[in-house]
Design an enzyme around this catalytic site. Structure first.
Site, PDB file in Angstrom:
ATOM      1  N   ARG A  47      25.608 -16.199 -24.279  1.00  0.00           N
ATOM      2  CA  ARG A  47      24.703 -16.029 -23.138  1.00  0.00           C
ATOM      3  C   ARG A  47      24.681 -17.292 -22.262  1.00  0.00           C
ATOM      4  O   ARG A  47      25.199 -17.291 -21.144  1.00  0.00           O
ATOM      5  CB  ARG A  47      23.279 -15.661 -23.646  1.00  0.00           C
ATOM      6  CG  ARG A  47      22.327 -15.179 -22.571  1.00  0.00           C
ATOM      7  CD  ARG A  47      21.713 -16.259 -21.721  1.00  0.00           C
ATOM      8  NE  ARG A  47      20.983 -17.273 -22.495  1.00  0.00           N
ATOM      9  CZ  ARG A  47      20.476 -18.363 -21.957  1.00  0.00           C
ATOM     10  NH1 ARG A  47      20.623 -18.613 -20.661  1.00  0.00           N
ATOM     11  NH2 ARG A  47      19.848 -19.260 -22.703  1.00  0.00           N
ATOM     12  N   HIS A  68      15.975 -26.651 -27.217  1.00  0.00           N
ATOM     13  CA  HIS A  68      17.155 -26.155 -26.497  1.00  0.00           C
ATOM     14  C   HIS A  68      17.632 -27.277 -25.583  1.00  0.00           C
ATOM     15  O   HIS A  68      17.129 -27.456 -24.477  1.00  0.00           O
ATOM     16  CB  HIS A  68      16.711 -24.917 -25.698  1.00  0.00           C
ATOM     17  CG  HIS A  68      17.766 -24.279 -24.862  1.00  0.00           C
ATOM     18  ND1 HIS A  68      18.370 -23.089 -25.192  1.00  0.00           N
ATOM     19  CD2 HIS A  68      18.297 -24.627 -23.668  1.00  0.00           C
ATOM     20  CE1 HIS A  68      19.226 -22.742 -24.255  1.00  0.00           C
ATOM     21  NE2 HIS A  68      19.204 -23.665 -23.307  1.00  0.00           N
ATOM     22  N   HIS A  74      20.435 -29.336 -23.440  1.00  0.00           N
ATOM     23  CA  HIS A  74      21.727 -29.441 -22.769  1.00  0.00           C
ATOM     24  C   HIS A  74      22.167 -30.903 -22.901  1.00  0.00           C
ATOM     25  O   HIS A  74      21.331 -31.804 -22.988  1.00  0.00           O
ATOM     26  CB  HIS A  74      21.612 -28.980 -21.313  1.00  0.00           C
ATOM     27  CG  HIS A  74      21.513 -27.479 -21.210  1.00  0.00           C
ATOM     28  ND1 HIS A  74      22.585 -26.691 -20.899  1.00  0.00           N
ATOM     29  CD2 HIS A  74      20.473 -26.643 -21.425  1.00  0.00           C
ATOM     30  CE1 HIS A  74      22.212 -25.413 -20.912  1.00  0.00           C
ATOM     31  NE2 HIS A  74      20.927 -25.352 -21.226  1.00  0.00           N
ATOM     32  N   CYS A  95      23.319 -23.711 -16.433  1.00  0.00           N
ATOM     33  CA  CYS A  95      22.511 -22.679 -15.789  1.00  0.00           C
ATOM     34  C   CYS A  95      22.952 -22.594 -14.331  1.00  0.00           C
ATOM     35  O   CYS A  95      22.921 -23.596 -13.617  1.00  0.00           O
ATOM     36  CB  CYS A  95      21.023 -23.013 -15.876  1.00  0.00           C
ATOM     37  SG  CYS A  95      20.020 -21.805 -15.003  1.00  0.00           S
TER      38      CYS A  95
HETATM   39  P1  HMG Z   1      14.291 -10.236  -7.400  1.00  0.00           P
HETATM   40  O1  HMG Z   1      15.422 -10.157  -6.447  1.00  0.00           O
HETATM   41  O2  HMG Z   1      13.016 -10.870  -6.947  1.00  0.00           O
HETATM   42  O3  HMG Z   1      14.017  -8.804  -8.043  1.00  0.00           O
HETATM   43  O4  HMG Z   1      14.826 -11.016  -8.662  1.00  0.00           O
HETATM   44  P2  HMG Z   1      13.021  -7.646  -7.649  1.00  0.00           P
HETATM   45  O5  HMG Z   1      12.082  -7.467  -8.791  1.00  0.00           O
HETATM   46  O6  HMG Z   1      12.482  -7.865  -6.279  1.00  0.00           O
HETATM   47  O7  HMG Z   1      14.009  -6.384  -7.581  1.00  0.00           O
HETATM   48  C1  HMG Z   1      15.077  -6.317  -6.630  1.00  0.00           C
HETATM   49  C2  HMG Z   1      16.107  -5.325  -7.091  1.00  0.00           C
HETATM   50  O8  HMG Z   1      16.677  -5.785  -8.309  1.00  0.00           O
HETATM   51  C3  HMG Z   1      15.558  -3.920  -7.385  1.00  0.00           C
HETATM   52  O9  HMG Z   1      16.584  -2.996  -7.076  1.00  0.00           O
HETATM   53  C4  HMG Z   1      15.379  -3.943  -8.894  1.00  0.00           C
HETATM   54  O10 HMG Z   1      15.462  -2.661  -9.487  1.00  0.00           O
HETATM   55  C5  HMG Z   1      16.569  -4.790  -9.321  1.00  0.00           C
HETATM   56  P3  HMG Z   1      16.549  -2.166  -5.703  1.00  0.00           P
HETATM   57  O11 HMG Z   1      15.216  -1.452  -5.746  1.00  0.00           O
HETATM   58  O12 HMG Z   1      16.644  -3.225  -4.625  1.00  0.00           O
HETATM   59  O13 HMG Z   1      17.757  -1.308  -5.822  1.00  0.00           O
HETATM   60  N1  HMG Z   1      16.318  -5.447 -10.606  1.00  0.00           N
HETATM   61  C6  HMG Z   1      17.119  -5.398 -11.693  1.00  0.00           C
HETATM   62  N2  HMG Z   1      18.289  -4.771 -11.918  1.00  0.00           N
HETATM   63  C7  HMG Z   1      18.819  -4.905 -13.172  1.00  0.00           C
HETATM   64  N3  HMG Z   1      18.226  -5.625 -14.169  1.00  0.00           N
HETATM   65  C8  HMG Z   1      17.075  -6.257 -13.962  1.00  0.00           C
HETATM   66  C9  HMG Z   1      16.474  -6.149 -12.675  1.00  0.00           C
HETATM   67  N4  HMG Z   1      15.342  -6.658 -12.158  1.00  0.00           N
HETATM   68  C10 HMG Z   1      15.259  -6.229 -10.901  1.00  0.00           C
HETATM   69  N5  HMG Z   1      16.493  -6.953 -14.953  1.00  0.00           N
HETATM   70  C11 HMG Z   1      14.821 -11.383 -11.046  1.00  0.00           C
HETATM   71  C12 HMG Z   1      13.988 -11.294  -9.773  1.00  0.00           C
HETATM   72  C13 HMG Z   1      13.935 -11.957 -12.128  1.00  0.00           C
HETATM   73  C14 HMG Z   1      15.308 -10.005 -11.418  1.00  0.00           C
HETATM   74  C15 HMG Z   1      16.031 -12.312 -10.722  1.00  0.00           C
HETATM   75  O14 HMG Z   1      15.538 -13.508 -10.250  1.00  0.00           O
HETATM   76  C16 HMG Z   1      16.907 -12.582 -11.913  1.00  0.00           C
HETATM   77  O15 HMG Z   1      17.563 -11.693 -12.446  1.00  0.00           O
HETATM   78  N6  HMG Z   1      16.949 -13.860 -12.353  1.00  0.00           N
HETATM   79  C17 HMG Z   1      17.736 -14.247 -13.524  1.00  0.00           C
HETATM   80  C18 HMG Z   1      18.308 -15.630 -13.371  1.00  0.00           C
HETATM   81  C19 HMG Z   1      19.016 -16.019 -14.644  1.00  0.00           C
HETATM   82  O16 HMG Z   1      19.434 -15.192 -15.454  1.00  0.00           O
HETATM   83  N7  HMG Z   1      19.152 -17.359 -14.866  1.00  0.00           N
HETATM   84  C20 HMG Z   1      19.807 -17.881 -16.052  1.00  0.00           C
HETATM   85  C21 HMG Z   1      18.990 -17.708 -17.309  1.00  0.00           C
HETATM   86  S1  HMG Z   1      17.706 -18.926 -17.499  1.00  0.00           S
HETATM   87  C22 HMG Z   1      18.495 -20.277 -18.246  1.00  0.00           C
HETATM   88  O17 HMG Z   1      19.689 -20.321 -18.337  1.00  0.00           O
HETATM   89  C23 HMG Z   1      17.647 -21.350 -18.880  1.00  0.00           C
HETATM   90  C24 HMG Z   1      17.620 -21.285 -20.410  1.00  0.00           C
HETATM   91  O18 HMG Z   1      18.918 -21.410 -20.951  1.00  0.00           O
HETATM   92  C25 HMG Z   1      16.717 -22.389 -20.979  1.00  0.00           C
HETATM   93  C26 HMG Z   1      17.041 -23.774 -20.415  1.00  0.00           C
HETATM   94  O19 HMG Z   1      18.195 -24.217 -20.514  1.00  0.00           O
HETATM   95  O20 HMG Z   1      16.123 -24.388 -19.888  1.00  0.00           O
HETATM   96  C27 HMG Z   1      17.041 -19.944 -20.907  1.00  0.00           C
HETATM   97 MG    MG Z   2      19.975 -23.283 -21.268  1.00  0.00          MG
END
Ligand code: HMG
Ligand code: MG
Length: 307
Positions: free
Chosen positions: A23, A216, A218, A249
């Site tokens: 992931r 966690h 990095h 990220c």
């Molecule tokens: P948004 O654009 O504000 O979403 O994104 P929304 O709620 O306004 O929805 C817009 C559209 O997206 C809609 O579709 C929803 O259905 C669709 P439409 O009506 O326009 O056709 N939608 C989705 N589709 C599929 N799966 C979903 C989903 N949600 C909404 N789950 C959102 C908000 C949270 C979805 C977006 O910002 C997002 O996906 N962010 C993820 C970013 C990410 O994955 N970052 C990396 C992980 S975090 C990390 O790495 C840190 C970590 O490792 C710890 C550390 O190191 O600190 C964990």
């Molecule tokens: Mg991370």
């Protein structure tokens, strides 16, 4: 070649490694790997002894196209009894997609800072909690384990140093939602051991049990192993790591790879701490993944054991 073990007082006998390579590792790759390669990666990690393999994310595919095949990957992985395959889920849509694949472990992922909440989730510090609340509630009702990640716990590329009190406040909110575990993210790798101990002390003083805390790290500044040792000395027994040191990220400027699992296992083996991981098999897996990606692993241990 084996070099024996020498224990240090005040450390646990056993550490659970949460393997985040499939992931956190693959979400940051410019190349999108085929589903078969991702499935083989997860299965090889399990064969190397991992019992917790964070496998993918049910986030918006436009935000993280590298993991848009989450459902396919989970459908194809041969799941092994006793192994947990957690996935990231930001919202109810993500939870519904995960439940369709029979997921039993999820992670919501919050930010300790306003800027990163905006950049990573398109939310504020307050509204990220509103998004997570029904997710955690429904997941718990369905009997799932729910990890709560907190990013930027020690520093943020836009806001700089992050105060312990601020992290503690957000962490308590995450736990109040019903998270079963809290993983403290040093997303850009700036912490050093004193910072780690200060935050753990702050959290424990605020009532977050150390048994529920994971770390966690990095490894951007090469501090991840030292920080891990400091956390273990404070009673933490769950450590996140990424095979071969893959990772980062896509929404955090200057986030590089996670602590490499091999580097962690080398240290824990030397300390006589059980992880259940076969280091040789893990190194073979990371060497194979490096071939898939077309560049060498950044892990010092992978490099040492494959040269
Ligand atoms: P948004 O654009 O504000 O979403 O994104 P929304 O709620 O306004 O929805 C817009 C559209 O997206 C809609 O579709 C929803 O259905 C669709 P439409 O009506 O326009 O056709 N939608 C989705 N589709 C599929 N799966 C979903 C989903 N949600 C909404 N789950 C959102 C908000 C949270 C979805 C977006 O910002 C997002 O996906 N962010 C993820 C970013 C990410 O994955 N970052 C990396 C992980 S975090 C990390 O790495 C840190 C970590 O490792 C710890 C550390 O190191 O600190 C964990
Ligand atoms: Mg991370």
């Amino acid at each position: 070649m084996r070099y024996g073990t020498t224990q240090l007082a005040g450390l646990p006998n056993r550490v659970t490694i949460c393997e985040v390579g499939p992931r956190d590792g693959l979400q940051n790759e410019s190349e999108i790997l085929p589903v078969e390669v991702k499935v083989e990666f997860i299965e090889r990690l399990v064969a190397a002894g991992h019992r917790v393999v964070e496998s993918t994310s049910f986030v918006h595919p436009r935000w993280v196209p590298q993991l848009a095949d989450a459902a396919d990957v989970l459908q194809r992985v041969r799941r092994v009894d006793g192994v947990r395959y957690p996935v990231l889920v930001p919202n109810e849509k993500g939870l519904a997609r995960a439940l369709e694949q029979g997921v039993r472990d999820i992670a919501v992922f919050g930010s300790a800072t306003e800027t990163f909440a905006q950049r990573n989730l398109n939310h504020t510090l307050a509204t990220q909690m509103e998004m997570f609340a029904p997710v955690v509630e429904r997941a718990r009702e369905a009997g799932l384990a729910v990890r709560g990640y907190l990013s930027m716990c020690w520093g943020d590329p836009w806001e700089g140093e992050v105060a312990v009190d601020q992290v503690v406040t957000v962490a308590r909110r995450m736990m109040a939602l019903g998270c079963t575990e809290l993983s403290l993210g040093d997303t850009i790798g700036v912490a050093t051991p004193g910072h780690v101990v200060a935050l753990l002390d702050g959290l424990v003083a605020a009532g977050v049990p150390v048994e529920q805390i994971a770390v966690h790290f990095h490894d951007t500044y090469g501090q991840a192993l030292a920080n891990t040792l400091a956390a273990l000395q404070q009673g933490v027994t769950t450590v996140d790591a990424s095979a071969g040191g893959l990772g980062g990220c896509p929404y955090a400027k200057s986030a590089t790879g996670n602590l490499a699992t091999e580097d962690l296992v080398w240290q824990l083996n030397g300390l006589g701490i059980d992880t259940g991981i076969d280091l040789d098999k893990l190194v073979e897996t990371s060497a194979w993944m490096a071939q898939q990606l077309g560049r060498p692993s950044p892990s010092a241990v992978v490099r040492a054991l494959t040269s």
